[in-house]
Scaffold this active site. Structure first.
Site: not given
Lengths: 534, 534
Positions: A181, A327, A437, A442
């Site tokens: 990946t 994954e 941020k 956020w």
């Protein structure tokens, strides 16, 4: 007690051969198409396993493949894994230095390559340290000119091999396949799948509330077979006896729509770029009979609520979200609606369908904030999605340090910042690294992008963080407009104003010609940041 | 490599609680019905796990249950297994001496018993050697009069227990449940299921081409929860978030039809006796809205082609065959049609649907004749079905000698004599012990029975072997007619004549009032042979 029966890929292959010998595999070729059945497929897989043995492949050896989604690649999927060696699918869109790295790092012993991909391999070959042999896959009778050596002709090897093979009784934790990946920084990282993980992932993926794979399906994996094993579909479809439709190299909207109509495709799987291309093709008036298509499985990145609705209302095509990563084998989430949501408002339903969905059976998850606490299931609090389960990687291959960064206390930290609502539906808000941020709050770049992309004149939008002396970071939007559009940057801001919180409003909108993409087709925000966020 | 994540039942319980807290469990009670949700269910399972701990249950202890299909039994299914002890479901139809044997043989430590089943336990109690405590399950506030001691009140225990529990991380090969199966000769034999086997069986059972279980389903297990874990449905339905409809004690056609209508049942599972009862009830003019019923899953023994067609044509009800046994968790075969069979003649389709079907994903099989050779897939050659796989037993509990009779070289010999056709569809011809061997040829008693049962005046037919000096064995048919029928023994023979091979013609037809049944509702041919075949 129960039999200690190992969970092996060979059970999939043998079931397809014995129970579904009439079911077809269709493979679009460069020179000619291939149409054969699981009945024909099995002896060819046996031949290939004998070829591997003749080429001195031992159990545990890694075998690289540079190939499109086609029947020979499918044969390699089964012959390599079932005989006990390791299928290493190579991403042909990697940068040349990454190609060399992953082959040397995995220690591939043989490379199988589609004829038209020879230049990639020839370029890399002088720097490959472990590869002993090359096998070229071509429909032509003779090998093309090549600098590779020693080099073999796939079909000639098969022609001379015996068509039976006694596949070994392996331990279920035997490595079966590898994918690398691309990483945010540094070289690609390798993930090793086992027979057990592929077996369990295939079962979970086939469940009615996940992809619902059955013998009745004709499945078109547009997602490349070098990308997380085409989301596991070659394995699960073979096991369930579904017809497989392999599109080969040409993935234009026209080629795919033609294929779906011609082969009666019931399910297609791929990334948004593919579906957006098909949308535009259909929108321009092209007509196909796609009535057998149960749904389009979308992964990689999200399709917006507006787009899902448009697909359905204009063309009767249903989009199902799936979420995962290399994954995770990959399927982790799937946006199948719950039965009682049918009674909801249409808007609410589309809002759910635009989410990545609920955790599939067999996995466990937690969503944790910066303090490591689990967030509330209210669709608002953001946290990082962490998963664990039998098809989640426990490490990156030969990378203990990088493994330790992402896998902690038995959990894989996905780097995806998400919210989860009362129904357990997860919505990806951002990649941890892309999250903005601003003044302690956020801001989700993905959410902003989707809002901007709802503008009728916008084709694509990418939002990045720009350093700010007062707020630390502020959002900036890079927007691609439809050809000939007169929309201005201020128009975009005016469009956004009533839709997002004030502090979410981008400080700047930049209209650009194209958003740079990574080798797997995702927005390359790193490149955008390098250009605009200095 | 992949995480070493164990395959445990607790993942099913936790998924239902977190993702499907609104989905219902309906349980028909003796005094009152119970309707609650997986959201309510989970804290009660936690309470029960705490109760078990308080009652001094240790990991590995066996806990017996004498209960109908109801919500408390479901709570026991999960609390016992997830906390690491072993659920031993007791068949309340066993002969009293068998009840005593299985409890003592399994070494059950506690018995949970439904109030109305107390007499069975009270009768056995004086001879139980390992049971330390009894817990009575009742809707009443106080315990009934009982000779059992010490004895507890289920609801009072739960009321005082904490509603959270940290279920342990067990090894996946930990025993989770036990069932005893009645044997042809001798005492019942015990089979032990593990967390891993139940997990894998649940996944396979839920696949689209097996039972196709999803959140959209409302499942009615008529098959008792003491009979091979109600075919695994309590586990798989909870995992998938299906609504569970538990019918309690009263299984009359009227009660079941009312329940199916009232709860919108999409799938019901049970044995032919149940469905034949419902057929007659509907045929007598009773009207219910059963439009949500996707299909009826039939197991235990077969429903004939004629009956399948009649169900469908008269009432629009579809019957799906599943085949298995206590030793196989149980699902081994399922008669889901292949897509291309839809183009076949109606007769051919019904013929396939009357078979037991194809092997489910995850198992392996062979069908061997007397010489141990595999038979041809031609629908004609008969052989014994042998299976192996991760949910097939490797032994009978504490019975090495009897285990060795049925489990050889890693294969379970099912004792079922079958044919397999070109499509891989298996048809049970007979139990090995019921097969009639006449002059060196095999005659299938089951096939003869089905042919006789196609006679419009016949309710049931059982065919047994009668010793014959010339042919070794000859078939004899015991036939039950509809009330008031005038059909004679000769009429049955005349009916058979054009339908079967000459040497298959029964030497004798005996019209009888009722066919004796075993404790699990199958034809008791042993009893018939004792009466007629001396």
């Amino acid at each position: 007690m129960m039999m200690n029966h190992q969970l092996l890929i060979k059970t999939m292959l043998e079931r397809a051969y014995k129970l579904f010998p009439k079911k077809e595999i269709f493979s679009r070729g460069l020179d000619r198409d291939m149409r054969y059945t699981y009945g024909d497929f099995y002896p060819r897989v046996c031949k290939l396993a004998n070829v591997l043995q003749a080429l001195d492949v031992k159990q545990g050896d890694k075998i690289g493949t540079f190939a499109w989604n086609n029947h020979r690649h499918l044969e390699l999927y089964f012959a390599i894994t079932c005989s006990g060696s390791v299928l290493h699918t190579l991403n042909l869109r990697l940068f040349p230095e990454h190609v060399i790295h992953v082959i040397n790092h995995a220690e591939d012993k043989i490379i199988f390559v589609d004829e038209d991909l020879l230049p990639i391999v020839e370029k890399a070959a002088p720097q490959l340290t472990t590869v002993e042999k090359y096998v070229i896959m071509t429909d032509k009778d003779e090998l093309p000119e090549t600098s590779l050596s020693p080099v073999y002709h796939y079909e000639k090897l098969l022609a001379e091999a015996a068509d039976t093979y006694d596949f070994p009784d392996l331990d279920e934790n035997t490595p079966a396949a590898m994918c690398y990946t691309t990483a945010t920084t540094g070289l690609p990282k390798g993930v090793t799948y086992t027979h057990r993980s592929i077996y369990l992932h295939s079962l979970a993926e086939s469940l009615p509330d996940v992809l619902g794979l059955s013998e009745r399906d004709a499945v078109l994996p547009v997602v490349p077979m070098f990308h997380v094993l085409a989301w596991g579909l070659p394995f699960s479809c073979t096991w369930m006896g579904s017809k497989l439709v392999l599109p080969g190299r040409v993935l234009t909207p026209e080629a795919l729509c033609t294929l779906m109509e011609q082969e009666g495709v019931t399910m297609a799987a791929g990334v948004p770029t593919i579906w957006m291309g098909i949308y535009q093709h259909l929108d321009s008036g092209a007509k196909y009979d796609l009535s057998k298509l149960r749904y389009i499985v979308n992964g990689g990145s999200a399709v917006s609520k507006t787009q899902i609705a448009a697909f359905e209302k204009k063309f009767g095509l249903s989009i199902l979200h799936a979420y995962g990563m290399t994954e995770t084998s990959p399927v982790v989430l799937c946006s199948t609606m719950k039965s009682y949501m049918e009674d909801w408002d249409e808007e609410e339903q589309y809002a759910m369908r635009a989410k990545q969905g609920v955790l599939v059976p067999g996995l466990e998850m937690k969503i944790v904030n910066d303090e490591g606490e689990e967030v509330a299931w209210n669709g608002k609090e953001m946290g990082e999605l962490c998963v664990r389960g039998p098809w989640i990687t426990s490490e990156y291959y030969k990378e203990p340090e990088r493994s330790a960064e992402n896998i902690k206390d038995g959990w894989l930290y996905t780097n995806d910042i998400v919210t989860i609502d009362e129904e357990g539906f997860i919505l990806i808000q951002d990649r941890a690294k892309d999250l903005i941020k601003s003044g302690g709050e956020w801001i989700s770049s993905v959410d902003l992008e989707n809002t901007i992309m709802a503008h009728p004149e916008v084709v694509e939008a990418a939002v990045i963080a720009v350093p700010d002396p007062k707020w630390q970071e502020r959002p900036m939007a890079c927007v691609v407009l439809k050809d000939g559009s007169n929309v201005t940057e201020q128009d975009i801001l005016d469009f956004l104003k009533p839709k997002v919180a004030r502090y979410w409003m981008p400080d700047k909108v930049q209209i650009i010609g194209e958003i740079p993409k990574t080798s797997v087709g995702k927005f390359n925000k790193k490149a955008l940041r390098e250009t605009y966020a200095k």
